[in-house]
Design a protein around this motif. Structure first.
Motif: not given
Length: 247
Positions: A42, A46, A107-116
């Protein structure tokens, strides 16, 4: 004769200028040690090493600006900042001038991925502040250093304003993170640049008396007056985008 001297002097002066510049430069390195894990993949997909390296010089300059460290002798001498993406319990921590970030937490907390990238940038403002801030040779309260790191993060604008700790929250001034950050903002309102001045005072040691020297009152009194300003309402401690998972 004169012409040959001039030709010789110009390169020497340029060389000396380069040497002086490099003496105060900071080198940045980012290593993903777990590229084959879900979090490691990820990170590569990302965020990426190149993005991390691209923001680190700007974050460093921002920290210097917030701390009002205009001269090299005011700044912590940091030759290299290493960032390691690896596997360990928790989210992130600093040891020495190294920043360690948990791939599993990304991996667990970066949601949505677009905001990583935004989430990662917020984290880097906090963790890099730990690298460059003064801490009284580790004599300062841990909550103060954590609150100061959050202070720089908040100044940067890379934080979730909707869920972040509200002014007046907390039970102790050195509770850390958002609680202490909001208290530092209050102290800034009493003395412009207070947080930067407090940071510079902690180059060699820490003392509660610094609050008296800067604001004329003990820190416990300042905390009581701060709480009174917001009605002494019982409020939750720091809330962050990672649901309380601490650095």
């Amino acid at each position: 004769m004169d012409r040959s001297i001039c030709i010789f002097l110009i390169p020497v002066s340029l060389l000396l200028a380069c040497l002086v510049h490099n003496t105060h430069a900071v080198d940045f390195k980012v290593t993903n040690t777990v590229p084959n894990t879900p979090g490691g993949r990820m990170f590569d997909q990302e965020i990426g090493v190149n993005f991390a390296l691209s923001i680190m010089p700007d974050i460093t300059e921002f920290i210097y600006k917030v701390f009002e460290e205009t001269r090299s002798e005011q700044r912590r001498h940091v030759p290299v900042v290493n960032v390691y993406i690896s596997e360990f319990p928790g989210y992130a921590y600093k040891n020495g001038d190294n920043i360690n970030i948990s791939a599993s937490a990304l991996d667990q907390f970066y949601h949505p991925r677009s905001e990583s990238k935004r989430f990662f940038t917020s984290l880097m403002y906090h963790e890099m502040t730990h690298v460059f801030q003064w801490h009284g040779n580790f004599g300062a309260p841990g909550g103060l250093t954590e609150g100061t790191a959050d202070y720089v993060m908040v100044k940067s604008g890379f934080y979730d304003q909707a869920t972040y700790t509200k002014p007046g929250a907390g039970k102790r001034w050195d509770e850390g993170y958002g609680v202490t950050e909001r208290f530092l903002e209050y102290c800034d309102s009493l003395l412009n640049g207070f947080t930067a001045k407090l940071n510079l005072k902690m180059q060699y040691t820490y003392s509660d008396n610094y609050w008296v020297e800067l604001l004329g009152k003990p820190v416990d009194q300042l905390w009581r007056e701060y709480k009174a300003k917001y009605g002494n309402q019982p409020q939750e401690a720091s809330v962050d985008m990672f649901q309380g998972l601490k650095y």
